[in-house]
Design a protein around this motif. Structure first.
Motif, PDB file in Angstrom:
ATOM      1  N   LEU A 198       2.287   4.856   0.380  1.00 29.20           N
ATOM      2  CA  LEU A 198       2.299   5.837   1.554  1.00 29.20           C
ATOM      3  C   LEU A 198       1.999   7.476   1.067  1.00 29.20           C
ATOM      4  O   LEU A 198       3.010   7.470  -0.095  1.00 29.20           O
ATOM      5  N   LYS A 199       1.158   7.857   1.676  1.00 27.84           N
ATOM      6  CA  LYS A 199       1.328   9.419   1.179  1.00 27.84           C
ATOM      7  C   LYS A 199       2.398  10.030   2.089  1.00 27.84           C
ATOM      8  O   LYS A 199       3.410   9.862   2.515  1.00 27.84           O
ATOM      9  N   GLU A 200       2.603  11.498   0.900  1.00 27.33           N
ATOM     10  CA  GLU A 200       3.995  12.172   1.729  1.00 27.33           C
ATOM     11  C   GLU A 200       3.759  12.096   3.307  1.00 27.33           C
ATOM     12  O   GLU A 200       2.838  12.821   3.786  1.00 27.33           O
ATOM     13  N   THR A 201       4.864  12.654   4.390  1.00 21.95           N
ATOM     14  CA  THR A 201       5.132  12.906   5.576  1.00 21.95           C
ATOM     15  C   THR A 201       5.748  13.910   5.784  1.00 21.95           C
ATOM     16  O   THR A 201       6.687  13.837   4.995  1.00 21.95           O
TER      17      THR A 201
ATOM     18  N   ILE B 118       0.837  -1.115   0.105  1.00 23.92           N
ATOM     19  CA  ILE B 118      -0.254  -0.086   0.172  1.00 23.92           C
ATOM     20  C   ILE B 118       0.944   1.562  -0.093  1.00 23.92           C
ATOM     21  O   ILE B 118       1.057   1.416   0.826  1.00 23.92           O
TER      22      ILE B 118
END
Length: 118
Positions: A27-30, A25
């Motif tokens: 992940l979006k930006e952190t 999956i």
């Protein structure tokens, strides 16, 4: 893991092994941020300060908080043994701990009784 649906007919006791497939999956930006107003006053390696407000939230024994026993909740701190008031910090011995109360050293902290209570 990927979602998997299995139809079953239950006729008795038994065992069922289900092989699952993994799924990545993305992940979006952190974003990691900090407050600019906080500045580091002193860098003390290995020093832990116990805040009185967090100390009051700790579990109590017979209704009274014990600051020496609360030290055992800090990572790397272990009890010397059952029924003993001493503690070891990261493999050291109980006599290698420096306990300061308002900047003054406390010797025999296990005999200090209720002096830490407020």
């Amino acid at each position: 893991m990927k979602e998997k649906t299995i139809s079953l007919n239950l006729n008795g006791s038994g065992e069922l092994n289900v092989e699952m497939n993994s799924m990545l999956i993305p992940l979006k930006e952190t974003i990691v941020s900090a407050q600019k107003s906080i500045t580091l006053q002193r860098f003390e390696v290995g020093a832990e300060k116990i805040n009185i407000t967090s100390f009051r939230l700790l579990p109590t024994s017979l209704g009274e908080s014990d600051i020496i026993k609360s030290v055992l909740l800090i990572p790397g701190v272990q009890s010397v043994g059952e029924g003993s008031a001493g503690f070891n910090v990261r493999g050291g011995s109980a006599d290698q701990n420096l306990i300061l109360l308002y900047g003054a050293p406390v010797y025999n902290s296990s005999h200090f009784l209720d002096s830490f209570q407020q």
